[in-house]
Design a protein around this motif. Structure first.
Motif, PDB file in Angstrom:
ATOM      1  N   ILE A   3       0.814  -1.227   0.000  1.00 58.02           N
ATOM      2  CA  ILE A   3       0.000   0.000   0.000  1.00 58.02           C
ATOM      3  C   ILE A   3       0.841   1.269   0.000  1.00 58.02           C
ATOM      4  O   ILE A   3       0.348   2.340  -0.314  1.00 58.02           O
ATOM      5  CB  ILE A   3      -0.993   0.045   1.195  1.00 58.02           C
ATOM      6  CG1 ILE A   3      -0.248  -0.114   2.516  1.00 58.02           C
ATOM      7  CG2 ILE A   3      -2.069  -1.007   1.052  1.00 58.02           C
ATOM      8  CD1 ILE A   3      -1.140   0.102   3.728  1.00 58.02           C
ATOM      9  N   LEU A   4       2.151   1.134   0.289  1.00 59.90           N
ATOM     10  CA  LEU A   4       2.998   2.315   0.402  1.00 59.90           C
ATOM     11  C   LEU A   4       2.950   3.235  -0.826  1.00 59.90           C
ATOM     12  O   LEU A   4       2.773   4.449  -0.683  1.00 59.90           O
ATOM     13  CB  LEU A   4       4.443   1.886   0.705  1.00 59.90           C
ATOM     14  CG  LEU A   4       5.234   2.807   1.627  1.00 59.90           C
ATOM     15  CD1 LEU A   4       4.444   3.155   2.874  1.00 59.90           C
ATOM     16  CD2 LEU A   4       6.552   2.145   2.005  1.00 59.90           C
ATOM     17  N   PRO A   5       3.074   2.701  -2.040  1.00 63.40           N
ATOM     18  CA  PRO A   5       3.079   3.609  -3.201  1.00 63.40           C
ATOM     19  C   PRO A   5       1.748   4.320  -3.395  1.00 63.40           C
ATOM     20  O   PRO A   5       1.708   5.369  -4.039  1.00 63.40           O
ATOM     21  CB  PRO A   5       3.379   2.677  -4.387  1.00 63.40           C
ATOM     22  CG  PRO A   5       3.152   1.313  -3.897  1.00 63.40           C
ATOM     23  CD  PRO A   5       3.333   1.320  -2.435  1.00 63.40           C
ATOM     24  N   LEU A   6       0.674   3.770  -2.834  1.00 67.75           N
ATOM     25  CA  LEU A   6      -0.637   4.396  -3.014  1.00 67.75           C
ATOM     26  C   LEU A   6      -0.781   5.642  -2.149  1.00 67.75           C
ATOM     27  O   LEU A   6      -1.610   6.503  -2.430  1.00 67.75           O
ATOM     28  CB  LEU A   6      -1.743   3.387  -2.674  1.00 67.75           C
ATOM     29  CG  LEU A   6      -1.689   2.075  -3.474  1.00 67.75           C
ATOM     30  CD1 LEU A   6      -2.757   1.109  -2.996  1.00 67.75           C
ATOM     31  CD2 LEU A   6      -1.839   2.360  -4.965  1.00 67.75           C
ATOM     32  N   ILE A   7       0.013   5.723  -1.087  1.00 68.67           N
ATOM     33  CA  ILE A   7      -0.151   6.854  -0.166  1.00 68.67           C
ATOM     34  C   ILE A   7       1.027   7.827  -0.219  1.00 68.67           C
ATOM     35  O   ILE A   7       1.027   8.820   0.481  1.00 68.67           O
ATOM     36  CB  ILE A   7      -0.357   6.358   1.286  1.00 68.67           C
ATOM     37  CG1 ILE A   7       0.779   5.429   1.696  1.00 68.67           C
ATOM     38  CG2 ILE A   7      -1.698   5.653   1.442  1.00 68.67           C
ATOM     39  CD1 ILE A   7       0.741   5.036   3.163  1.00 68.67           C
ATOM     40  N   THR A   8       2.061   7.535  -1.028  1.00 68.33           N
ATOM     41  CA  THR A   8       3.173   8.482  -1.116  1.00 68.33           C
ATOM     42  C   THR A   8       3.231   9.084  -2.518  1.00 68.33           C
ATOM     43  O   THR A   8       2.603   8.588  -3.443  1.00 68.33           O
ATOM     44  CB  THR A   8       4.521   7.778  -0.858  1.00 68.33           C
ATOM     45  OG1 THR A   8       4.639   6.706  -1.778  1.00 68.33           O
ATOM     46  CG2 THR A   8       4.640   7.265   0.550  1.00 68.33           C
ATOM     47  N   GLY A   9       4.011  10.139  -2.640  1.00 69.81           N
ATOM     48  CA  GLY A   9       4.149  10.799  -3.929  1.00 69.81           C
ATOM     49  C   GLY A   9       5.078  10.036  -4.851  1.00 69.81           C
ATOM     50  O   GLY A   9       5.716   9.061  -4.450  1.00 69.81           O
TER      51      GLY A   9
ATOM     52  N   HIS B 107       9.735   6.279  -6.589  1.00 70.78           N
ATOM     53  CA  HIS B 107      11.025   6.042  -7.241  1.00 70.78           C
ATOM     54  C   HIS B 107      12.071   5.545  -6.234  1.00 70.78           C
ATOM     55  O   HIS B 107      12.857   4.656  -6.525  1.00 70.78           O
ATOM     56  CB  HIS B 107      11.517   7.318  -7.928  1.00 70.78           C
ATOM     57  CG  HIS B 107      10.812   7.585  -9.218  1.00 70.78           C
ATOM     58  ND1 HIS B 107      10.804   6.699 -10.259  1.00 70.78           N
ATOM     59  CD2 HIS B 107      10.059   8.647  -9.625  1.00 70.78           C
ATOM     60  CE1 HIS B 107      10.089   7.187 -11.262  1.00 70.78           C
ATOM     61  NE2 HIS B 107       9.621   8.375 -10.897  1.00 70.78           N
ATOM     62  N   VAL B 108      12.035   6.168  -5.058  1.00 69.59           N
ATOM     63  CA  VAL B 108      12.972   5.726  -4.013  1.00 69.59           C
ATOM     64  C   VAL B 108      12.707   4.263  -3.645  1.00 69.59           C
ATOM     65  O   VAL B 108      13.635   3.475  -3.466  1.00 69.59           O
ATOM     66  CB  VAL B 108      12.860   6.636  -2.767  1.00 69.59           C
ATOM     67  CG1 VAL B 108      13.689   6.071  -1.610  1.00 69.59           C
ATOM     68  CG2 VAL B 108      13.302   8.045  -3.102  1.00 69.59           C
TER      69      VAL B 108
END
Lengths: 250, 325
Positions: free
Chosen positions: B16-22, B27-28
């Motif tokens: 779920i991390l990429p869904l809540i970060t920019g 990319h990081v």
């Protein structure tokens, strides 16, 4: 089969710098023997084992195992042929458990070490537990080998050597650093391996009393040469042995 | 089973991390995954086999160039490129590793370093084929993977699959044979193991996974350059593994998380990133020689107050044998 030659050594020589560690050593063993090589420290006992097992390259001379020339073979090939050894100073895997130490030798013997896909803990369980039992290490199976007592480390050393399922076993001072009781237990085990499992065993020892109780044939090394050979009684009464060996002890 | 809960939790977070970060942090995250796989492959040599490879970027770079060249010059589909990268990097590791496994310790490290630089100079000089120091541009992933999130999930699948494979290998008889070689090479020889052969096989497997990691880099970065093979690049998995903990399977990945996040964070406000990482490495080596996970394990052990264990970094005793008398 009993009288079959298992080990034959011809004119083995090895020098380190100017020191002649082994000088024209000749040695014969037949299948099923339990024999010992004795001699004071520096006599060349360990060098002899190191030459037979491929640890050192020989300068000259030949080593035959069951009639096959194995002179200067790589250690792993010699081991695979059915010769294994226990080292004088215990030579184990300190950061693996006792169980894993023994299992490693068994997996190698079963030619399973190239297996990349089956978890190791599913393999060779029965064999490993049996061997731990034989060596009297069952209760320490999960202990890191580096944390074992000195005596147990030596026993583990022996168990690893047995894991290779050898026909011929070299034990370099198997009881070094052990208490009287441990020494007795270990030598009883060695005798049992010889009698019940039919292992041909050659061990070195500098403590004469240990040797006389167990070995059926003794060879005395002194300054790299064989100076006497025979039954314990013969050797005990040999004048030269008395002079170079027993004389020093007194 | 407790461990499985941890893994499940981490996996959900990772999903779920990429869904809540920019996009920047996505990319990081991709970088963490790729470099984490690179470090994990390095640790097959360092942590499990006990040898320090200082030229592991060679196989990473070769993998990156294999995929880059196939995509740019041949328009080959990405999955085939990944496979080709693994094969090419593996072959490269087979040829160079043949010489490296003859040595151990510092000599092994130096030879791997030298071969790494050799690969670098070949790629650097061979303008007609590799583009030399201009690098290769226009490595565009297929349309479905164009968005940051899509490429992230693609990378996640590949990296997790590769890590599972490395995990399986590390738990197999072969993996234990590597530990045995690390712990006591001499003893391992005397249980009938051909040390060089096993070290070479391990070197090749590590090269294959490094090649896969490299292959994922090009389409992510859209371009590649010869620096991917330099000894600077080879230092990255060393740092990551030392930070995370070489004696734990997850050490390199944890190291990658710490290293890559820190780099993204620190370079945001200062150019002194090399100084920062230098200080961190110094502190880790001095104060927690087992890395972050080594320290955690130690704390947990103390917490559970079990029987004293050997310090993981403690060098092996019983390594010398009796060849006196």
């Amino acid at each position: 089969m009993e009288d079959e030659s298992i080990l034959s050594v011809k004119d083995l020589c090895k020098a380190f710098g100017g020191v002649q560690a082994n000088s024209y050593v000749n040695y014969e063993m037949i299948s099923g023997e339990l024999s010992a090589i004795i001699g004071p420290n520096g006599a060349g006992k360990s060098t002899f084992f190191n030459l037979l097992t491929g640890y050192h390259l020989v300068d000259s001379g030949k080593v035959y195992f069951k009639g096959r020339d194995i002179t200067n073979w790589a250690p792993h090939r010699i081991t695979r042929l059915g010769i294994s050894r226990a080292f004088q100073v215990s030579n184990i895997y300190p950061r693996l458990t006792t169980y894993e130490n023994v299992r490693q030798a068994i997996l190698a013997q079963q030619r399973r070490t190239l297996n990349l896909f089956v978890p190791a803990n599913q393999l060779a369980r029965q064999d490993t537990f049996e061997l731990l039992e034989v060596a009297g290490l069952s209760q320490h199976a999960d202990m890191l080998a580096g944390n074992l007592s000195q005596g147990d480390k030596k026993r583990l050393e022996l168990a690893i050597a047995l894991g290779s399922r050898p026909e011929l076993l070299f034990l370099d001072e198997p009881t070094a650093g052990m208490s009287g009781e441990e020494t007795h237990d270990t030598m009883e085990l060695v005798a049992r391996l010889n009698q019940e499992m039919g292992l041909t065993i050659l061990f070195t020892e500098h403590d004469m009393s240990v040797v006389f109780g167990y070995a059926r044939r003794l060879t005395v090394l002194h300054l790299g040469s064989v100076i006497a050979e025979g039954t314990p009684e013969d050797v005990r009464t040999n004048d030269e042995v008395q002079r170079v060996y027993l004389g020093e002890e007194a | 089973m407790k461990r499985m809960w941890w893994l499940a939790l981490v996996f959900i977070v990772v999903l779920i991390l990429p869904l809540i970060t920019g996009e920047f942090w996505v990319h990081v995250l991709v970088e963490i995954l790729i470099l984490g796989l690179f470090a994990a492959s390095f640790n097959m040599i360092f942590g499990y086999m006990g040898q320090l490879s200082f030229g592991h970027a060679a196989y990473y770079g070769v993998g990156a160039y294999a995929t880059g060249l196939l995509m740019v010059k041949g328009s080959v589909p990405l999955p085939i490129c990944l496979l080709a990268s693994m094969i090419v990097a593996g072959l490269c590791a087979l040829i160079l590793g043949y010489f490296c496994v003859r040595l151990t310790g510092i000599y092994f490290a130096i030879l791997t370093l030298a071969f790494g630089q050799l690969i670098y100079y070949i790629i650097f000089q061979w303008y007609s084929f590799t583009g030399g120091d201009d690098g290769l541009q226009g490595i565009i992933p297929p349309d479905v993977l164009l968005s940051a999130n899509a490429y992230y999930y693609f990378t996640l699948i590949i990296v997790v699959a590769a890590l599972i494979a490395i995990w399986r290998i590390s738990e197999s008889p072969f993996g234990y044979t590597m530990r045995a070689i690390r712990e006591n090479t001499e003893r391992t020889r005397f249980i009938g193991i051909n040390i060089r052969r096993y070290m070479l096989i391990n070197f090749v497997i590590a090269g294959i996974f490094a090649g896969l990691a490299g292959a994922l880099w090009g389409p992510f970065n859209r371009s590649i350059a010869p620096d991917l093979c330099t000894w600077h690049q080879s230092g990255i998995p060393v740092f990551m593994t030392v930070i995370g903990g070489p004696f734990n399977f997850f050490g390199p990945m944890v190291g990658s998380v710490i290293y890559t996040f820190l780099m993204a964070f620190v370079t945001g406000f200062t150019e002194y990133w090399p100084l920062t990482i230098g200080l961190i490495i110094t502190c880790v080596v001095l104060f927690m020689p087992g890395g972050v996970l080594g320290l955690c394990e130690k704390k947990i052990r103390v917490f559970r107050s079990r029987a004293p264990q050997l310090d993981p970094i403690e060098t092996t005793e019983g390594k010398s044998s009796g060849y006196g008398g």
